[in-house]
Motif scaffolding. Sequence first.
Motif, mmCIF file in Angstrom:
data_model
loop_
_atom_site.group_PDB
_atom_site.id
_atom_site.type_symbol
_atom_site.label_atom_id
_atom_site.label_comp_id
_atom_site.label_asym_id
_atom_site.label_seq_id
_atom_site.Cartn_x
_atom_site.Cartn_y
_atom_site.Cartn_z
ATOM 1 N N PRO A 4 0.818 -1.221 0.000
ATOM 2 C CA PRO A 4 0.000 0.000 0.000
ATOM 3 C C PRO A 4 0.845 1.261 0.000
ATOM 4 O O PRO A 4 1.848 1.351 0.697
ATOM 5 N N GLN A 5 0.438 2.223 -0.821
ATOM 6 C CA GLN A 5 1.151 3.496 -0.906
ATOM 7 C C GLN A 5 0.526 4.504 0.064
ATOM 8 O O GLN A 5 -0.683 4.489 0.294
ATOM 9 N N PRO A 6 1.344 5.382 0.642
ATOM 10 C CA PRO A 6 0.767 6.419 1.511
ATOM 11 C C PRO A 6 -0.244 7.256 0.726
ATOM 12 O O PRO A 6 -0.018 7.585 -0.435
ATOM 13 N N VAL A 7 -1.338 7.557 1.371
ATOM 14 C CA VAL A 7 -2.401 8.324 0.719
ATOM 15 C C VAL A 7 -2.111 9.814 0.867
ATOM 16 O O VAL A 7 -1.782 10.293 1.950
ATOM 17 N N ASN A 8 -2.218 10.541 -0.248
ATOM 18 C CA ASN A 8 -2.043 11.989 -0.200
ATOM 19 C C ASN A 8 -3.351 12.617 0.310
ATOM 20 O O ASN A 8 -4.333 12.690 -0.403
ATOM 21 N N TYR A 22 -9.355 12.504 0.738
ATOM 22 C CA TYR A 22 -10.370 13.306 1.435
ATOM 23 C C TYR A 22 -10.855 12.593 2.697
ATOM 24 O O TYR A 22 -10.966 13.215 3.776
ATOM 25 N N LEU A 23 -11.138 11.284 2.581
ATOM 26 C CA LEU A 23 -11.628 10.532 3.738
ATOM 27 C C LEU A 23 -10.573 10.461 4.839
ATOM 28 O O LEU A 23 -10.889 10.622 6.030
ATOM 29 N N VAL A 24 -9.326 10.228 4.448
ATOM 30 C CA VAL A 24 -8.247 10.183 5.429
ATOM 31 C C VAL A 24 -8.096 11.540 6.113
ATOM 32 O O VAL A 24 -7.920 11.633 7.333
ATOM 33 N N ASN A 25 -8.173 12.608 5.326
ATOM 34 C CA ASN A 25 -8.074 13.957 5.881
ATOM 35 C C ASN A 25 -9.177 14.191 6.913
ATOM 36 O O ASN A 25 -8.932 14.745 7.995
ATOM 37 N N TYR A 26 -10.390 13.768 6.578
ATOM 38 C CA TYR A 26 -11.517 13.955 7.496
ATOM 39 C C TYR A 26 -11.281 13.209 8.802
ATOM 40 O O TYR A 26 -11.509 13.753 9.901
ATOM 41 N N ASP A 55 -13.043 0.960 9.261
ATOM 42 C CA ASP A 55 -11.774 0.385 9.727
ATOM 43 C C ASP A 55 -10.696 0.533 8.668
ATOM 44 O O ASP A 55 -9.535 0.848 8.972
ATOM 45 N N TYR A 56 -11.069 0.312 7.402
ATOM 46 C CA TYR A 56 -10.098 0.415 6.313
ATOM 47 C C TYR A 56 -9.528 1.827 6.236
ATOM 48 O O TYR A 56 -8.302 2.018 6.180
ATOM 49 N N TYR A 57 -10.393 2.820 6.271
ATOM 50 C CA TYR A 57 -9.915 4.202 6.141
ATOM 51 C C TYR A 57 -9.221 4.687 7.414
ATOM 52 O O TYR A 57 -8.323 5.532 7.345
ATOM 53 N N ARG A 58 -9.606 4.161 8.564
ATOM 54 C CA ARG A 58 -8.867 4.513 9.777
ATOM 55 C C ARG A 58 -7.433 3.975 9.686
ATOM 56 O O ARG A 58 -6.475 4.654 10.101
#
Length: 274
Positions: A114-118, A236-240, A264-267
């Motif tokens: 998995p790549q870090p999410v921007n 966007y979801l990670v930022n939120y 859980d996935y986005y956390r």
Amino acid sequence: MPQEYPYQDAFNRLLTDRAMAEATRDEYTTTLKDFFHYLENFNPTYQKTHRVRDLQTQDVEQYLSMLLTARQIQNQTYNKVLSHLNIYFKFLFSHRWTPYLPTLDLKSKPKQAPQPVNYRWVDDLTDYLADERLHIYTRLTLLLVSQGYPVQSFLKPGVTEKIDTHDWPATVQPFLKAFRDFIDPLQQRFLCDDWFLKQRAAADPHLTLPGLHKYLKPDEAVIGFALSPTVLYQGYLVNYLRRHPQKTDREVTAALNLPPDSIDYYRRLSQRAD
């Protein structure tokens, strides 16, 4: 209702008989619509005859190569698309609607780390909206994603015309005015109030996802990161989640309209983000 790709009705019956979830069936439809849309526009074999039985391995390879190079999909997405196509062509072969399997010799790709999410792009949205080097559809995509709209929503006819922007931040209003100046003539020409419209005459004026990518891809060199709407939406979801760590899973699912099993996935993504 007209079929969106060859043998769609028969293939849908197969998917229904296998008791697939509606979301999974929709994924097959999206893949096959996109595949045949690409063939109609870029593949000489299919353009000449419009017969599925004439397609060979290199025709499928050409499409998959485009996904990797032009859209920069991840290996996991590549493998899912290949699986969809493989099941489709096996179905056609079993009914003798095609004489061979063009996907038989195509191999899946190894799973990528998995790549870090921007997620930081959301914080710089005002600057991007003011950057006139970026196409106005690129900036509109960033704006809509930052408001929580996934691409499958905002490209759907009838969605954007109902969006009320009056309560959106004052910082985005100058862009919205510039966008209205751009889109008003197109809306009048096509008698359509949606926001993503083609700039040339067409029976269906709505911009498709491949059409949107033609605007996004060149702007990646300007903006310095991937502009895939799906990847932007993840950011966007990670930022939120990073901004609202105190919110419960129930509050997050209500605010973002996400299924509970996605939280859980986005956390986890938010915890991995730099």
